[in-house]
Design an enzyme around this catalytic site. Structure first.
Site, PDB file in Angstrom:
ATOM      1  N   TYR A  12       0.818  -1.222   0.000  1.00 31.02           N
ATOM      2  CA  TYR A  12       0.000   0.000   0.000  1.00 31.02           C
ATOM      3  C   TYR A  12       0.853   1.275   0.000  1.00 31.02           C
ATOM      4  O   TYR A  12       0.835   2.059  -0.959  1.00 31.02           O
ATOM      5  CB  TYR A  12      -0.920  -0.062   1.221  1.00 31.02           C
ATOM      6  CG  TYR A  12      -1.759   1.154   1.516  1.00 31.02           C
ATOM      7  CD1 TYR A  12      -2.474   1.816   0.519  1.00 31.02           C
ATOM      8  CD2 TYR A  12      -1.858   1.627   2.825  1.00 31.02           C
ATOM      9  CE1 TYR A  12      -3.262   2.914   0.818  1.00 31.02           C
ATOM     10  CE2 TYR A  12      -2.653   2.706   3.138  1.00 31.02           C
ATOM     11  CZ  TYR A  12      -3.344   3.366   2.129  1.00 31.02           C
ATOM     12  OH  TYR A  12      -4.117   4.456   2.449  1.00 31.02           O
ATOM     13  N   ILE A  13       1.644   1.473   1.035  1.00 28.10           N
ATOM     14  CA  ILE A  13       2.419   2.723   1.115  1.00 28.10           C
ATOM     15  C   ILE A  13       3.598   2.663   0.142  1.00 28.10           C
ATOM     16  O   ILE A  13       3.939   3.658  -0.506  1.00 28.10           O
ATOM     17  CB  ILE A  13       2.875   2.984   2.567  1.00 28.10           C
ATOM     18  CG1 ILE A  13       1.655   2.977   3.506  1.00 28.10           C
ATOM     19  CG2 ILE A  13       3.609   4.310   2.667  1.00 28.10           C
ATOM     20  CD1 ILE A  13       1.993   3.027   4.986  1.00 28.10           C
ATOM     21  N   TYR A  76       5.432  -7.142   7.837  1.00 28.15           N
ATOM     22  CA  TYR A  76       4.042  -7.428   8.190  1.00 28.15           C
ATOM     23  C   TYR A  76       3.548  -6.313   9.113  1.00 28.15           C
ATOM     24  O   TYR A  76       4.336  -5.743   9.889  1.00 28.15           O
ATOM     25  CB  TYR A  76       3.944  -8.778   8.897  1.00 28.15           C
ATOM     26  CG  TYR A  76       4.275  -9.965   8.009  1.00 28.15           C
ATOM     27  CD1 TYR A  76       4.093  -9.906   6.629  1.00 28.15           C
ATOM     28  CD2 TYR A  76       4.740 -11.151   8.553  1.00 28.15           C
ATOM     29  CE1 TYR A  76       4.388 -10.994   5.824  1.00 28.15           C
ATOM     30  CE2 TYR A  76       5.033 -12.251   7.751  1.00 28.15           C
ATOM     31  CZ  TYR A  76       4.857 -12.160   6.386  1.00 28.15           C
ATOM     32  OH  TYR A  76       5.146 -13.236   5.591  1.00 28.15           O
ATOM     33  N   TYR A 141       4.478  -6.430  16.979  1.00 30.14           N
ATOM     34  CA  TYR A 141       4.635  -5.594  15.785  1.00 30.14           C
ATOM     35  C   TYR A 141       5.392  -4.314  16.131  1.00 30.14           C
ATOM     36  O   TYR A 141       6.397  -3.974  15.498  1.00 30.14           O
ATOM     37  CB  TYR A 141       3.261  -5.254  15.183  1.00 30.14           C
ATOM     38  CG  TYR A 141       3.345  -4.133  14.183  1.00 30.14           C
ATOM     39  CD1 TYR A 141       3.984  -4.318  12.962  1.00 30.14           C
ATOM     40  CD2 TYR A 141       2.828  -2.864  14.473  1.00 30.14           C
ATOM     41  CE1 TYR A 141       4.096  -3.282  12.052  1.00 30.14           C
ATOM     42  CE2 TYR A 141       2.931  -1.825  13.571  1.00 30.14           C
ATOM     43  CZ  TYR A 141       3.572  -2.037  12.357  1.00 30.14           C
ATOM     44  OH  TYR A 141       3.701  -0.994  11.469  1.00 30.14           O
ATOM     45  N   PHE A 169       1.512   7.552  11.549  1.00 30.59           N
ATOM     46  CA  PHE A 169       0.263   7.441  12.304  1.00 30.59           C
ATOM     47  C   PHE A 169      -0.706   6.664  11.402  1.00 30.59           C
ATOM     48  O   PHE A 169      -0.304   5.666  10.835  1.00 30.59           O
ATOM     49  CB  PHE A 169      -0.151   8.823  12.813  1.00 30.59           C
ATOM     50  CG  PHE A 169       0.691   9.199  14.031  1.00 30.59           C
ATOM     51  CD1 PHE A 169       2.064   9.424  13.906  1.00 30.59           C
ATOM     52  CD2 PHE A 169       0.149   9.203  15.308  1.00 30.59           C
ATOM     53  CE1 PHE A 169       2.871   9.662  15.024  1.00 30.59           C
ATOM     54  CE2 PHE A 169       0.944   9.451  16.432  1.00 30.59           C
ATOM     55  CZ  PHE A 169       2.303   9.677  16.288  1.00 30.59           C
ATOM     56  N   THR A 205     -18.122  -3.075  13.662  1.00 31.59           N
ATOM     57  CA  THR A 205     -18.117  -2.913  15.116  1.00 31.59           C
ATOM     58  C   THR A 205     -17.192  -1.763  15.490  1.00 31.59           C
ATOM     59  O   THR A 205     -16.030  -1.745  15.083  1.00 31.59           O
ATOM     60  CB  THR A 205     -17.628  -4.206  15.798  1.00 31.59           C
ATOM     61  OG1 THR A 205     -18.464  -5.276  15.379  1.00 31.59           O
ATOM     62  CG2 THR A 205     -17.668  -4.086  17.313  1.00 31.59           C
ATOM     63  N   ASP A 284      -5.555  -0.946  22.186  1.00 31.05           N
ATOM     64  CA  ASP A 284      -5.872   0.372  21.630  1.00 31.05           C
ATOM     65  C   ASP A 284      -5.660   1.460  22.676  1.00 31.05           C
ATOM     66  O   ASP A 284      -6.240   1.397  23.768  1.00 31.05           O
ATOM     67  CB  ASP A 284      -7.335   0.426  21.167  1.00 31.05           C
ATOM     68  CG  ASP A 284      -7.493   0.132  19.685  1.00 31.05           C
ATOM     69  OD1 ASP A 284      -6.496   0.236  18.939  1.00 31.05           O
ATOM     70  OD2 ASP A 284      -8.627  -0.187  19.274  1.00 31.05           O
TER      71      ASP A 284
END
Ligand code: UDP
Length: 327
Positions: A12-13, A76, A141, A169, A205, A284
């Protein structure tokens, strides 16, 4: 202009950054084993399907192509998966990086931009987060990225390897011209999941609404992937001009709650987002917002696409294209 080797350039990036490098006039080769990236993100002429641990092949390629610098994305990225399979994360993210660094040493390449993460800070005691705050990762990670940043510190000292670590971020959005976008499998990120919930009607959710934030949901700093790509160009060019090793946050300095993102998605798409409130997701933090002043002042970075509306518009345009193709 320089010859740049991009690892993970099919992701992606990495793919957005490859595009930005080419537009800037640099020459690029991509090394990607396609374990998570997509071949369709890269011009086949530029793609080398090599594993980072194949040191001989990497050294040969670096020498043959006369590579000036490396931008290293290949890793990953799923926090949850890293808690279930920590060995996989350390072997791929740390072992892969170390193998790449060994190949660079053998080929005499002394410039590296490294894809790091805000996860190196864990649950920070204060926000906005500045780069001098301590490493305190709360997942394998996050720690895999800390380990590589530490290795880079030693290689700066003992190998004259100059590197810049960019601590991302929340990367999101898609190429404003619609050429590339976010295609993780499985997808875990908020904005593409909201867009898919609209399309499928299956509710997403919201992970907790009892945080200590104004509406109770978590606040994040969403940064458009094309602005993130631009940050790599700033970092690379600083190194190529003889600049020192350093680390920078890449965010906007503005945070949005999950519910604010949902409202913004509804405004942009004109559709209702089906959602339900669920329990908190382990790991989180309530609020993760960058102080991104250093990147602006030291490297002159200027984000152009990171207002929430543009982020969602570009992501939505890509999502509609992706589903039309049946991918
Ligand atoms: N989030 C959510 N439901 C989801 C996915 C994400 O409520 O299905 C929330 C998550 O708790 C976090 C924010 O959205 O507060 C961004 O999560 P994401 O996984 O996109 O990025 P992260 O912050 O983990 O890097």
């Amino acid at each position: 202009m320089a010859k740049i080797l991009v690892t993970g350039g099919a992701g992606y990036i990495g793919s957005h950054t490859t595009l930005a490098l080419l537009e800037r006039g640099h020459d690029v080769i991509v090394v990607d084993n396609l374990s998570r990236g997509h071949a369709h993100n890269v011009d086949p002429k530029r793609l080398w399907r090599i594993h980072l641990t194949d040191t001989d092949a990497l050294v040969r390629l670096m020498r043959a192509e006369e590579v000036d610098a490396v931008i290293h994305f290949a890793a990953y990225i799923a926090v949850g998966e890293s808690t279930r399979e920590p060995e996989l994360y350390f072997s791929n993210n740390v072992g892969g990086s170390l193998a790449l660094l060994t190949a660079m040493q053998q080929a005499g390449i002394k410039r590296l931009v490294f894809s790091s993460t805000a996860a190196v800070y864990g649950m920070p005691e204060r926000v906005p987060i500045t780069e001098d705050m301590p490493f305190a990762p709360v997942s394998p990670y996050g720690d895999s990225k800390v380990m590589v940043e530490r290795i880079l510190g030693w290689l700066d000292q003992y190998r004259d390897l100059r590197s810049i670590s960019l601590r991302y971020f929340n990367a999101c959005g898609a190429d404003p011209q619609g050429r590339l976008g976010e295609e993780h499998n499985p997808e875990t990120h908020l904005i593409p999941l909201l867009l898919r919930a609209i399309e499928t009607g299956v509710p997403i959710t919201v992970f907790g609404d009892d945080y200590d934030t104004p509406d109770g949901t978590c606040i994040r700093d969403y940064i458009h992937v094309s602005d993130l790509a631009e940050a790599h160009i700033c970092a690379l060019e600083s190194l190529l001009n003889g600049g020192p090793s350093d680390a920078f946050n890449v965010g906007t300095g503005t945070g949005y709650s999950v519910l604010e993102v949902i409202r913004a998605v509804e405004e942009v798409t004109g559709r209702k987002v089906p959602y339900e409130i669920g329990p908190r997701r382990p790991g989180d933090a309530a609020v993760l917002v960058a102080n991104a002043d250093k990147l602006r002042t030291v490297l002159g970075w200027r984000p152009q696409y990171s207002d929430l509306r543009t982020i969602i518009e570009t992501a939505w345009a890509f999502e509609k294209k992706r589903t039309a193709k049946g991918q």
